[in-house]
Scaffold this active site. Structure first.
Site, short mmCIF file in Angstrom:
data_model
loop_
_atom_site.label_atom_id
_atom_site.label_comp_id
_atom_site.label_asym_id
_atom_site.label_seq_id
_atom_site.Cartn_x
_atom_site.Cartn_y
_atom_site.Cartn_z
N TYR A 145 -1.87 -0.04 10.25
CA TYR A 145 -1.95 -0.63 8.91
C TYR A 145 -0.70 -0.29 8.11
CZ TYR A 145 -3.68 -1.36 4.12
OH TYR A 145 -3.83 -1.76 2.81
N SER A 195 0.85 -1.19 0.00
CA SER A 195 0.00 0.00 0.00
C SER A 195 0.88 1.24 0.00
CB SER A 195 -0.89 0.02 1.25
OG SER A 195 -1.51 1.29 1.42
#
Length: 244
Positions: free
Chosen positions: A152, A138
């Site tokens: 995250y 990501s």
């Protein structure tokens, strides 16, 4: 016989797009899912309709026994794996003052530990014959994530490091390892955080290209990496972020 690809977390979103595009490109595909059997079967049906072979395999990537069972099922039903796409991932938005270790353990168990176990199983099968592992990371790994997104982001930063380390370790076996870092992408992942309408508004303001990515745009990069045109590409994390 076509080459075999395993896509984890492939019942929806980016994973589904990768699996479907792989089928159209001539791969036989194992569609992994934890929940959502009906959606996974729909993805597999599309692959079969395009002329490929596809199976669905339920497995929780946080559980070592499940990951091992996934690879055994692929061995038995499709044949030797040639490409692994570590796409399965979860997100948890939490501030540092509210975070607890249960959140940490579950997030890292899926996003990092599960990917590493799957890479181990793939490497055991690919050693000496070649193959590729693609880790779906990501842009958060570079930016630190949005508000309350540091947990995250940290998991995806670990995944990026794993990509680089495994690429060097596995190169002598003919195994390439690459990462793809999507930016903001139109998937259900926002259901667990800000919601898709808010995500679209945020992308219009913050993404240089002014919009969310489609899952198919991420899938296109993954399938290119798995193909012959990328045969000299390894040890990289490639951004598909709209310019973030």
């Amino acid at each position: 016989m076509a080459d075999v690809m395993i896509v984890t977390g492939a019942s929806r979103g980016i994973g589904a797009a990768i699996a479907q595009r792989a089928g159209r490109a001539g791969w036989d595909v194992a569609v992994n899912f934890r929940l959502g059997e009906e959606a996974a079967e729909a993805v597999a049906a599309e692959i079969r309709n395009s002329g490929g072979r596809a199976i669905t395999v339920q497995a929780d990537m946080a559980k070592e026994a499940d990951v091992e069972r996934l690879f055994t099922a692929v061995d038995d039903q499709l044949g030797p794996v040639r490409a692994l796409v570590n796409n399965a991932g979860i997100i948890k938005m939490t501030s540092i003052t509210e975070f607890d270790t249960t959140d940490f353990d579950r997030l890292f168990a899926v996003n990092v530990r599960g990917a590493m176990i799957a890479a181990r199983e793939a490497a055991r099968r690919m050693a000496g014959r070649g193959g590729i592992v693609v880790n779906i990371s990501s842009v958060s790994a570079q930016t630190g994530g949005g508000p309350q997104g540091s947990l995250y982001a940290a998991s995806k930063g670990a995944l990026d490091s794993l990509t680089l380390g495994l690429a060097r370790e596995l190169a002598p076996e003919g195994i390439r390892v690459c990462g793809v870092r999507p930016g903001m992408t139109e998937t259900e992942i926002f259901d667990d955080s800000i919601g898709l309408p808010a995500a679209r508004e945020r992308a219009a303001d913050r993404v240089p290209l002014g919009r969310l990515a489609s899952p198919e745009e991420i899938a296109a990069m993954v399938i290119w990496l798995c193909g012959p045109e990328a045969s000299y590409v390894t040890g990289v994390n490639l951004d598909v972020t709209g310019g973030i």
